[in-house]
Design a protein around this motif. Structure first.
Motif, PDB file in Angstrom:
ATOM      1  N   ILE A   4       0.868  -1.162   0.000  1.00  0.00           N
ATOM      2  CA  ILE A   4       0.000   0.000   0.000  1.00  0.00           C
ATOM      3  C   ILE A   4       0.916   1.225   0.000  1.00  0.00           C
ATOM      4  CG2 ILE A   4      -1.776   1.264   1.263  1.00  0.00           C
ATOM      5  CD1 ILE A   4      -2.506  -1.460   2.597  1.00  0.00           C
ATOM      6  N   VAL A   5       0.781   2.066  -1.012  1.00  0.00           N
ATOM      7  CA  VAL A   5       1.662   3.216  -1.202  1.00  0.00           C
ATOM      8  C   VAL A   5       0.861   4.490  -0.910  1.00  0.00           C
ATOM      9  CG1 VAL A   5       3.157   4.424  -2.847  1.00  0.00           C
ATOM     10  CG2 VAL A   5       2.918   1.922  -2.973  1.00  0.00           C
ATOM     11  N   ILE A   6       1.343   5.307   0.033  1.00  0.00           N
ATOM     12  CA  ILE A   6       0.571   6.467   0.495  1.00  0.00           C
ATOM     13  C   ILE A   6       1.301   7.776   0.166  1.00  0.00           C
ATOM     14  CG2 ILE A   6      -0.756   7.454   2.388  1.00  0.00           C
ATOM     15  CD1 ILE A   6      -0.452   4.823   3.880  1.00  0.00           C
ATOM     16  N   HIS A   7       0.558   8.661  -0.472  1.00  0.00           N
ATOM     17  CA  HIS A   7       1.111   9.914  -0.986  1.00  0.00           C
ATOM     18  C   HIS A   7       1.457  10.940   0.100  1.00  0.00           C
ATOM     19  CE1 HIS A   7      -2.820  11.757  -0.189  1.00  0.00           C
ATOM     20  NE2 HIS A   7      -3.393  10.749  -0.825  1.00  0.00           N
ATOM     21  N   GLU A   8       2.205  11.960  -0.332  1.00  0.00           N
ATOM     22  CA  GLU A   8       2.540  13.099   0.520  1.00  0.00           C
ATOM     23  C   GLU A   8       1.318  14.008   0.671  1.00  0.00           C
ATOM     24  OE1 GLU A   8       7.078  14.096  -0.620  1.00  0.00           O
ATOM     25  OE2 GLU A   8       5.654  14.214  -2.266  1.00  0.00           O
ATOM     26  N   TRP A   9       1.510  15.147   1.332  1.00  0.00           N
ATOM     27  CA  TRP A   9       0.384  16.062   1.535  1.00  0.00           C
ATOM     28  C   TRP A   9      -0.101  16.684   0.226  1.00  0.00           C
ATOM     29  CZ3 TRP A   9       0.871  21.664   3.710  1.00  0.00           C
ATOM     30  CH2 TRP A   9       1.885  22.357   3.046  1.00  0.00           C
ATOM     31  N   ASP A  34      -5.519   6.927  -2.762  1.00  0.00           N
ATOM     32  CA  ASP A  34      -5.826   8.342  -2.924  1.00  0.00           C
ATOM     33  C   ASP A  34      -6.685   8.791  -1.744  1.00  0.00           C
ATOM     34  OD1 ASP A  34      -6.486  10.877  -3.641  1.00  0.00           O
ATOM     35  OD2 ASP A  34      -7.497  10.356  -5.517  1.00  0.00           O
ATOM     36  N   LEU A  35      -6.034   9.307  -0.714  1.00  0.00           N
ATOM     37  CA  LEU A  35      -6.756   9.734   0.485  1.00  0.00           C
ATOM     38  C   LEU A  35      -7.520  11.039   0.282  1.00  0.00           C
ATOM     39  CD1 LEU A  35      -4.161   8.893   3.289  1.00  0.00           C
ATOM     40  CD2 LEU A  35      -6.032   7.475   2.427  1.00  0.00           C
ATOM     41  N   TYR A  36      -7.234  11.729  -0.836  1.00  0.00           N
ATOM     42  CA  TYR A  36      -7.902  13.001  -1.119  1.00  0.00           C
ATOM     43  C   TYR A  36      -9.058  12.861  -2.104  1.00  0.00           C
ATOM     44  CZ  TYR A  36      -4.005  15.555   1.115  1.00  0.00           C
ATOM     45  OH  TYR A  36      -3.071  16.055   2.002  1.00  0.00           O
ATOM     46  N   ARG A  37      -9.381  11.642  -2.508  1.00  0.00           N
ATOM     47  CA  ARG A  37     -10.532  11.370  -3.375  1.00  0.00           C
ATOM     48  C   ARG A  37     -10.513  12.179  -4.670  1.00  0.00           C
ATOM     49  NH1 ARG A  37     -15.435  11.524   1.012  1.00  0.00           N
ATOM     50  NH2 ARG A  37     -15.655   9.283   1.186  1.00  0.00           N
ATOM     51  N   LEU A  50      -6.336  20.392   1.759  1.00  0.00           N
ATOM     52  CA  LEU A  50      -6.664  18.975   1.566  1.00  0.00           C
ATOM     53  C   LEU A  50      -6.285  18.145   2.797  1.00  0.00           C
ATOM     54  CD1 LEU A  50      -5.516  18.685  -2.146  1.00  0.00           C
ATOM     55  CD2 LEU A  50      -7.862  18.425  -1.311  1.00  0.00           C
ATOM     56  N   MET A  51      -5.120  18.446   3.362  1.00  0.00           N
ATOM     57  CA  MET A  51      -4.674  17.711   4.545  1.00  0.00           C
ATOM     58  C   MET A  51      -5.609  17.965   5.725  1.00  0.00           C
ATOM     59  SD  MET A  51      -0.984  17.789   6.508  1.00  0.00           S
ATOM     60  CE  MET A  51      -1.210  19.436   7.169  1.00  0.00           C
ATOM     61  N   GLN A  52      -6.030  19.201   5.902  1.00  0.00           N
ATOM     62  CA  GLN A  52      -6.945  19.516   6.999  1.00  0.00           C
ATOM     63  C   GLN A  52      -8.293  18.827   6.802  1.00  0.00           C
ATOM     64  OE1 GLN A  52      -6.794  23.816   6.892  1.00  0.00           O
ATOM     65  NE2 GLN A  52      -5.135  23.914   8.400  1.00  0.00           N
ATOM     66  N   SER A  57     -11.765  13.953   8.608  1.00  0.00           N
ATOM     67  CA  SER A  57     -12.493  12.730   8.247  1.00  0.00           C
ATOM     68  C   SER A  57     -11.541  11.539   8.254  1.00  0.00           C
ATOM     69  CB  SER A  57     -13.140  12.877   6.861  1.00  0.00           C
ATOM     70  OG  SER A  57     -12.151  13.182   5.885  1.00  0.00           O
ATOM     71  N   GLU A  58     -10.876  11.344   9.408  1.00  0.00           N
ATOM     72  CA  GLU A  58      -9.870  10.289   9.507  1.00  0.00           C
ATOM     73  C   GLU A  58     -10.467   8.898   9.325  1.00  0.00           C
ATOM     74  OE1 GLU A  58      -7.177  10.558  12.775  1.00  0.00           O
ATOM     75  OE2 GLU A  58      -6.104  12.217  11.820  1.00  0.00           O
ATOM     76  N   THR A  59     -11.737   8.741   9.687  1.00  0.00           N
ATOM     77  CA  THR A  59     -12.376   7.428   9.501  1.00  0.00           C
ATOM     78  C   THR A  59     -12.390   7.050   8.026  1.00  0.00           C
ATOM     79  OG1 THR A  59     -13.759   7.752  11.447  1.00  0.00           O
ATOM     80  CG2 THR A  59     -14.480   6.098   9.863  1.00  0.00           C
ATOM     81  N   GLN A  60     -12.679   8.037   7.178  1.00  0.00           N
ATOM     82  CA  GLN A  60     -12.674   7.786   5.736  1.00  0.00           C
ATOM     83  C   GLN A  60     -11.283   7.358   5.266  1.00  0.00           C
ATOM     84  OE1 GLN A  60     -11.552  10.836   3.341  1.00  0.00           O
ATOM     85  NE2 GLN A  60     -11.124   9.113   1.976  1.00  0.00           N
ATOM     86  N   GLY A  61     -10.248   8.015   5.800  1.00  0.00           N
ATOM     87  CA  GLY A  61      -8.884   7.645   5.438  1.00  0.00           C
ATOM     88  C   GLY A  61      -8.535   6.238   5.886  1.00  0.00           C
ATOM     89  N   ARG A  62      -8.920   5.900   7.105  1.00  0.00           N
ATOM     90  CA  ARG A  62      -8.641   4.546   7.610  1.00  0.00           C
ATOM     91  C   ARG A  62      -9.398   3.494   6.810  1.00  0.00           C
ATOM     92  NH1 ARG A  62      -9.502   7.189  12.722  1.00  0.00           N
ATOM     93  NH2 ARG A  62      -7.512   7.748  13.677  1.00  0.00           N
ATOM     94  N   ASN A  63     -10.629   3.801   6.456  1.00  0.00           N
ATOM     95  CA  ASN A  63     -11.418   2.861   5.656  1.00  0.00           C
ATOM     96  C   ASN A  63     -10.804   2.659   4.273  1.00  0.00           C
ATOM     97  OD1 ASN A  63     -13.225   2.571   7.751  1.00  0.00           O
ATOM     98  ND2 ASN A  63     -14.740   3.986   6.911  1.00  0.00           N
TER      99      ASN A  63
END
Length: 199
Positions: A4-9, A34-37, A50-52, A57-63
């Motif tokens: 799982i590869v996770i992007h910068e801010w 893509d945590l920013y949809r 985008l980071m804020q 909505s951290e639950t969305q990110g974890r999901n």
């Protein structure tokens, strides 16, 4: 094995796509989340917004990360799965490891914010590789040392490196803080760590 590869801010941009392709070249099924949809930041103001939004909505990110793990294991059939992230993605790499402690087999954190809460860190069961910059106002050295000491006190398998003169985002070739020598060393450590724990 999957990653799982996770992007910068900045979001899921060409830099992270290239990193995912580079990891795929090492023999992994690399899934860049893509945590920013669908959005990405072209400047620091956009990235901060985008980071804020993600922080709210951290639950969305974890999901999202849990769905990435499910995809790699059920659809792709990965026998082992690791997580890697840079900057904001480094923080979320740790979040993924804390959320999926029994599922993930390795976690790589590039200069992401970390914690020293032993109750939370005690859940970690996978080896951790941390690569940090010594000259980093975003992720202070003291917080990294506290993270390292907490992991050591808990007896966790963790390899934490602090590059004394490097700056935040030293591995981003499109950024002002890019440090080719440090980036190359960090990449070598990353590929060796992933091969040892996922292959």
């Amino acid at each position: 094995p999957g990653l799982i590869v996770i992007h910068e801010w900045w979001g899921l941009n060409d830099n992270i796509r290239q990193a995912a392709e580079r990891l795929a070249g090492e023999g992994y099924v690399a899934l860049a989340v893509d945590l920013y949809r669908g959005e990405s930041g072209a400047n620091p103001k956009d990235a901060m917004r985008l980071m804020q939004g993600l922080n709210k909505s951290e639950t969305q990110g974890r999901n999202n990360l849990a769905a990435a793990y499910d995809y790699l294991t059920t659809v792709v059939g990965a026998n082992k799965v690791g997580v890697i992230g840079w900057c904001l993605g480094g923080r979320w790499s740790l979040q993924a490891a804390l959320r999926l402690p029994e599922q993930l087999d390795a976690a790589v954190i590039y200069y992401g914010n970390v914690i020293d809460d032993k109750t939370q860190l005690d859940t970690l069961q996978m080896p951790v590789l941390g690569l940090f910059a010594g000259n980093d106002p975003v992720v202070p050295r003291d917080s990294v040392v506290a993270f390292q000491e907490a992991l050591e006190a808990l007896g966790k398998q963790a390899d934490i490196h602090i590059y004394p003169d490097a700056k935040h985002a030293f591995s981003n070739p499109s950024g002002m803080a890019y440090n080719p020598e440090v980036a190359a060393d960090a990449w070598q450590k990353t590929t060796a760590f992933l091969a040892a724990n996922l292959k």
